[in-house]
Motif scaffolding. Structure first.
Motif, PDB file in Angstrom:
ATOM      1  N   GLY A  71      63.473  80.513  16.649  1.00 31.30           N
ATOM      2  CA  GLY A  71      62.934  79.170  16.300  1.00 31.30           C
ATOM      3  C   GLY A  71      64.224  78.290  16.335  1.00 31.30           C
ATOM      4  N   SER A  73      65.284  76.221  18.238  1.00 30.80           N
ATOM      5  CA  SER A  73      65.355  74.922  19.171  1.00 30.80           C
ATOM      6  C   SER A  73      65.070  73.932  18.499  1.00 30.80           C
ATOM      7  CB  SER A  73      64.479  75.331  20.589  1.00 30.80           C
ATOM      8  OG  SER A  73      63.233  75.504  20.156  1.00 30.80           O
ATOM      9  N   SER A  74      64.640  73.734  17.196  1.00 31.20           N
ATOM     10  CA  SER A  74      64.170  72.586  16.242  1.00 31.20           C
ATOM     11  C   SER A  74      64.293  72.859  15.044  1.00 31.20           C
ATOM     12  CB  SER A  74      62.616  72.757  16.943  1.00 31.20           C
ATOM     13  OG  SER A  74      61.911  71.818  16.102  1.00 31.20           O
ATOM     14  N   ILE A  76      64.034  73.587  11.294  1.00 31.34           N
ATOM     15  CA  ILE A  76      64.863  74.536  10.208  1.00 31.34           C
ATOM     16  C   ILE A  76      65.713  75.393  10.776  1.00 31.34           C
ATOM     17  CG2 ILE A  76      64.628  76.105   8.303  1.00 31.34           C
ATOM     18  CD1 ILE A  76      61.835  74.658   8.097  1.00 31.34           C
ATOM     19  N   ARG A  96      61.314  79.510  22.905  1.00 30.62           N
ATOM     20  CA  ARG A  96      60.877  79.518  24.255  1.00 30.62           C
ATOM     21  C   ARG A  96      61.536  78.447  25.180  1.00 30.62           C
ATOM     22  NH1 ARG A  96      54.738  78.085  22.491  1.00 30.62           N
ATOM     23  NH2 ARG A  96      56.149  76.816  21.194  1.00 30.62           N
ATOM     24  N   ARG A  97      61.594  77.145  24.670  1.00 31.34           N
ATOM     25  CA  ARG A  97      62.407  75.999  25.462  1.00 31.34           C
ATOM     26  C   ARG A  97      63.892  76.095  25.530  1.00 31.34           C
ATOM     27  NH1 ARG A  97      60.603  71.326  21.772  1.00 31.34           N
ATOM     28  NH2 ARG A  97      61.011  73.067  20.072  1.00 31.34           N
ATOM     29  N   ASP A 121      59.066  84.176  24.458  1.00 28.67           N
ATOM     30  CA  ASP A 121      57.892  84.035  23.679  1.00 28.67           C
ATOM     31  C   ASP A 121      57.659  84.970  22.563  1.00 28.67           C
ATOM     32  OD1 ASP A 121      55.367  83.577  22.602  1.00 28.67           O
ATOM     33  OD2 ASP A 121      54.312  83.153  24.578  1.00 28.67           O
ATOM     34  N   LEU A 122      58.105  84.801  21.393  1.00 22.49           N
ATOM     35  CA  LEU A 122      58.046  85.557  20.416  1.00 22.49           C
ATOM     36  C   LEU A 122      56.486  85.960  19.884  1.00 22.49           C
ATOM     37  CD1 LEU A 122      60.958  84.239  18.515  1.00 22.49           C
ATOM     38  CD2 LEU A 122      60.970  86.606  19.618  1.00 22.49           C
ATOM     39  N   ASN A 148      62.636  82.876  11.690  1.00 20.20           N
ATOM     40  CA  ASN A 148      62.119  81.708  11.458  1.00 20.20           C
ATOM     41  C   ASN A 148      61.149  81.003  12.405  1.00 20.20           C
ATOM     42  OD1 ASN A 148      62.746  78.586  10.395  1.00 20.20           O
ATOM     43  ND2 ASN A 148      63.322  78.723  12.791  1.00 20.20           N
ATOM     44  N   TYR A 215      47.271  80.178   8.556  1.00 21.30           N
ATOM     45  CA  TYR A 215      48.850  80.294   8.555  1.00 21.30           C
ATOM     46  C   TYR A 215      49.197  80.927   7.411  1.00 21.30           C
ATOM     47  CZ  TYR A 215      53.216  78.034   7.435  1.00 21.30           C
ATOM     48  OH  TYR A 215      54.632  77.722   7.264  1.00 21.30           O
ATOM     49  N   LYS A 219      51.483  84.494   6.752  1.00 17.40           N
ATOM     50  CA  LYS A 219      52.897  84.484   6.010  1.00 17.40           C
ATOM     51  C   LYS A 219      52.776  85.330   4.919  1.00 17.40           C
ATOM     52  CE  LYS A 219      55.605  81.127   8.125  1.00 17.40           C
ATOM     53  NZ  LYS A 219      56.657  81.645   8.834  1.00 17.40           N
ATOM     54  N   PRO A 246      59.371  74.896   0.820  1.00 15.70           N
ATOM     55  CA  PRO A 246      58.159  73.921   0.274  1.00 15.70           C
ATOM     56  C   PRO A 246      58.088  73.265   1.620  1.00 15.70           C
ATOM     57  CG  PRO A 246      60.572  73.191  -0.402  1.00 15.70           C
ATOM     58  CD  PRO A 246      60.722  74.657   0.283  1.00 15.70           C
ATOM     59  N   VAL A 248      58.831  70.676   4.467  1.00 13.18           N
ATOM     60  CA  VAL A 248      60.032  70.315   5.246  1.00 13.18           C
ATOM     61  C   VAL A 248      59.856  69.395   6.326  1.00 13.18           C
ATOM     62  CG1 VAL A 248      62.411  71.096   6.303  1.00 13.18           C
ATOM     63  CG2 VAL A 248      60.908  72.613   4.678  1.00 13.18           C
ATOM     64  N   THR A 250      59.902  68.475   9.431  1.00 18.05           N
ATOM     65  CA  THR A 250      60.370  68.774  10.744  1.00 18.05           C
ATOM     66  C   THR A 250      59.265  68.473  11.751  1.00 18.05           C
ATOM     67  OG1 THR A 250      59.301  70.870  10.668  1.00 18.05           O
ATOM     68  CG2 THR A 250      61.426  70.801   9.861  1.00 18.05           C
TER      69      THR A 250
HETATM   70  N1  LIG Z   1      58.089  72.647   8.031  1.00 18.29           N
HETATM   71  C1  LIG Z   1      57.299  72.882   6.922  1.00 18.29           C
HETATM   72  O1  LIG Z   1      57.127  72.105   6.032  1.00 18.29           O
HETATM   73  C2  LIG Z   1      57.514  74.358   6.484  1.00 18.29           C
HETATM   74  C3  LIG Z   1      57.179  74.917   5.334  1.00 18.29           C
HETATM   75  C4  LIG Z   1      57.415  76.046   5.106  1.00 18.29           C
HETATM   76  C5  LIG Z   1      57.775  77.063   5.960  1.00 18.29           C
HETATM   77  N2  LIG Z   1      58.046  76.484   7.317  1.00 18.29           N
HETATM   78  C6  LIG Z   1      58.491  77.487   8.318  1.00 18.29           C
HETATM   79  O2  LIG Z   1      59.653  77.392   8.670  1.00 18.29           O
HETATM   80  C7  LIG Z   1      59.767  77.732   9.930  1.00 18.29           C
HETATM   81  C8  LIG Z   1      60.334  76.880  10.817  1.00 18.29           C
HETATM   82  O3  LIG Z   1      59.535  75.710  11.276  1.00 18.29           O
HETATM   83  P1  LIG Z   1      59.875  74.172  11.310  1.00 18.29           P
HETATM   84  O4  LIG Z   1      59.235  73.476  10.410  1.00 18.29           O
HETATM   85  O5  LIG Z   1      61.513  74.225  11.601  1.00 18.29           O
HETATM   86  O6  LIG Z   1      59.076  74.012  12.720  1.00 18.29           O
HETATM   87  P2  LIG Z   1      59.362  73.488  14.201  1.00 18.29           P
HETATM   88  O7  LIG Z   1      60.455  72.477  14.178  1.00 18.29           O
HETATM   89  O8  LIG Z   1      57.989  73.255  14.711  1.00 18.29           O
HETATM   90  O9  LIG Z   1      60.110  74.715  14.774  1.00 18.29           O
HETATM   91  C9  LIG Z   1      59.346  75.777  15.224  1.00 18.29           C
HETATM   92  C10 LIG Z   1      60.324  76.503  16.093  1.00 18.29           C
HETATM   93  O10 LIG Z   1      59.630  77.983  16.394  1.00 18.29           O
HETATM   94  C11 LIG Z   1      59.802  78.091  17.751  1.00 18.29           C
HETATM   95  N3  LIG Z   1      58.413  78.578  18.107  1.00 18.29           N
HETATM   96  C12 LIG Z   1      57.412  78.388  18.298  1.00 18.29           C
HETATM   97  N4  LIG Z   1      56.512  79.081  18.917  1.00 18.29           N
HETATM   98  C13 LIG Z   1      57.271  80.117  19.580  1.00 18.29           C
HETATM   99  C14 LIG Z   1      57.097  81.246  20.283  1.00 18.29           C
HETATM  100  N5  LIG Z   1      55.792  81.339  20.690  1.00 18.29           N
HETATM  101  N6  LIG Z   1      57.841  81.909  20.531  1.00 18.29           N
HETATM  102  C15 LIG Z   1      59.557  81.592  20.346  1.00 18.29           C
HETATM  103  N7  LIG Z   1      59.514  80.616  19.336  1.00 18.29           N
HETATM  104  C16 LIG Z   1      58.522  79.745  18.919  1.00 18.29           C
HETATM  105  C17 LIG Z   1      59.910  76.665  18.293  1.00 18.29           C
HETATM  106  O11 LIG Z   1      60.743  76.701  19.810  1.00 18.29           O
HETATM  107  P3  LIG Z   1      59.977  76.672  21.064  1.00 18.29           P
HETATM  108  O12 LIG Z   1      58.867  75.665  20.847  1.00 18.29           O
HETATM  109  O13 LIG Z   1      61.147  75.982  21.894  1.00 18.29           O
HETATM  110  O14 LIG Z   1      59.544  78.080  21.415  1.00 18.29           O
HETATM  111  C18 LIG Z   1      60.976  76.004  17.223  1.00 18.29           C
HETATM  112  O15 LIG Z   1      62.193  76.174  17.390  1.00 18.29           O
HETATM  113  C19 LIG Z   1      58.269  78.237  10.476  1.00 18.29           C
HETATM  114  O16 LIG Z   1      58.186  79.702  10.224  1.00 18.29           O
HETATM  115  C20 LIG Z   1      57.573  77.561   9.546  1.00 18.29           C
HETATM  116  O17 LIG Z   1      56.354  78.413   9.036  1.00 18.29           O
HETATM  117  C21 LIG Z   1      57.909  75.422   7.521  1.00 18.29           C
END
Ligand SMILES: NC(=O)c1ccc[n+]([C@@H]2O[C@H](COP(=O)([O-])OP(=O)(O)OC[C@H]3O[C@@H](n4cnc5c(N)ncnc54)[C@H](OP(=O)(O)O)[C@@H]3O)[C@@H](O)[C@H]2O)c1
Length: 324
Positions: A71, A73-74, A76, A96-97, A121-122, A148, A215, A219, A246, A248, A250
């Motif tokens: 993860g 590409s975006s 965290i 994926r991207r 694609d994970l 992640n 979700y 987790k 907490p 974040v 994104t």
């Molecule tokens: N944001 C929050 O508030 C928050 C809070 C607690 C925990 N988290 C956790 O933090 C982690 C990162 O989230 P984020 O907030 O940084 O979200 P994000 O910006 O949407 O990033 C999600 C990442 O996961 C990748 N991804 C999604 N589906 C995928 C797939 N099928 N195969 C491979 N990669 C995949 C995406 O890349 P591609 O689209 O390029 O595949 C992207 O790089 C997640 O596990 C999330 O549950 C987030």
């Protein structure tokens, strides 16, 4: 203290009463405490090291090591890749991207870092197997994996009666993906005498989280896998860590921004620092101090937590709102 931190007058120009000034200062102090409590775990060796040595503590933990970040590409994952690369790690970015991965890798290389990319694609078991084969051919030694990549779904259970696939797709990416990667790399980490798997989870596994059950259940499964495996592997040099993040800011939370407005949150960089704490401390759990305090409260009274979370939902506070 600068005057604008404790205003003497109201917006309409009237002088604030001493009582209102005290209240204002108290609210500011509480706000500051919440922000610090979100950014830092309760005092732990990793936090003490981070405070005393700053960037040097991450450099010691990851410098010269190969770190796989899914993860990346975006959000965290991207921020974690940048921080780890700046501390001297060779980062292997997975998502994926491919164009986004190349963008992040290109920027890391331009800043003097070392980055490789893999598209996968994970949520697809066969794709993970193919990725692991390519990964091990290109990188014989993997020191740290940050699982992640993840997806969130906001929908109440009563709106999900005909949506079993919501539960399947969150499990596929958030639970089976990290488990498959761990099983695929564990023997090599044991053979090389050490390694670390960092699994990115959420504070919401520690408390009831209405509207996010698919979700948070996935987790929570990941947390159970992490803690149990970490205990099994004690003494082998391979450690597993859950990071309970907490909210974040994104792209993940963009579809629900209205529901989150006003809620305290971290930037992606601040969240990446908690993941850095996991690499520095190598304990089985990292979470902000506020999350620890919340689940101490939950241990004392689960009913109390249910009432607070339910009341927040009814008042329209917290991660609630229309389903999507
Ligand atoms: N944001 C929050 O508030 C928050 C809070 C607690 C925990 N988290 C956790 O933090 C982690 C990162 O989230 P984020 O907030 O940084 O979200 P994000 O910006 O949407 O990033 C999600 C990442 O996961 C990748 N991804 C999604 N589906 C995928 C797939 N099928 N195969 C491979 N990669 C995949 C995406 O890349 P591609 O689209 O390029 O595949 C992207 O790089 C997640 O596990 C999330 O549950 C987030």
């Amino acid at each position: 203290m600068p005057e604008n931190q404790h205003p003497q007058r109201t917006a309409s120009g009237r002088r604030l009463s001493p009582a209102r000034r005290v209240r204002h200062a108290a609210l500011e102090a509480a706000d500051g405490a919440i922000r610090q409590g979100l950014k830092h775990p309760l005092l732990s060796p990793a936090v003490i090291a981070r405070r005393m040595r700053g960037a040097e503590s991450l450099r010691r933990a990851v410098g010269g090591k190969t770190v796989v970040i899914t993860g990346a590409s975006s959000g965290i994952g991207e921020a974690t890749a940048r921080q780890f690369a700046a501390a001297g790690a060779e980062v292997v970015l997975v998502a994926r991207r491919s164009e986004e991965l190349e963008r992040v890798a290109g920027e890391i290389r331009q800043a003097g870092g070392d980055a490789d990319t893999f598209t996968c694609d994970l949520s697809d078991r066969a794709a993970i197997e193919a990725f692991l084969t390519e990964l091990t051919a290109a990188h014989p030694r993997i020191d740290i994996v940050v699982n992640n990549a993840g997806r969130s779904i906001r929908r109440s259970v009563v709106d999900s009666l005909d949506r079993f696939h919501d539960f399947e797709r969150t499990m596929a990416l958030n639970y089976y993906g990290p488990v498959a990667i761990t099983l695929g790399l564990l023997q090599r980490m044991l053979d090389q005498g050490g390694g670390q798997i960092i699994n990115v989870s959420t504070w919401a596994t520690q408390l009831p989280s209405p509207q996010y059950v698919a979700y948070t259940s996935s987790k929570a499964a990941l947390d159970a896998f992490t803690r149990g495996t970490a205990a099994e592997l004690l003494g082998t040099g391979v450690t597993l860590t859950s990071v309970h993040l907490p909210l974040v800011r994104t792209p993940m939370i963009t579809p629900a921004l209205d529901a989150y407005r006003g809620m305290p949150s971290l930037s992606a960089d601040e969240a990446a620092q908690l993941i850095a704490d996991a690499a520095i401390g190598r304990g089985s759990r990292v979470e902000p101090a506020i999350v620890t305090l919340a689940h101490i409260g939950d241990a004392i009274s689960a009913r109390g937590t249910d009432l607070v979370m339910g009341a927040m939902q009814r008042m329209g506070l917290g991660p609630v709102g229309r389903s999507r």
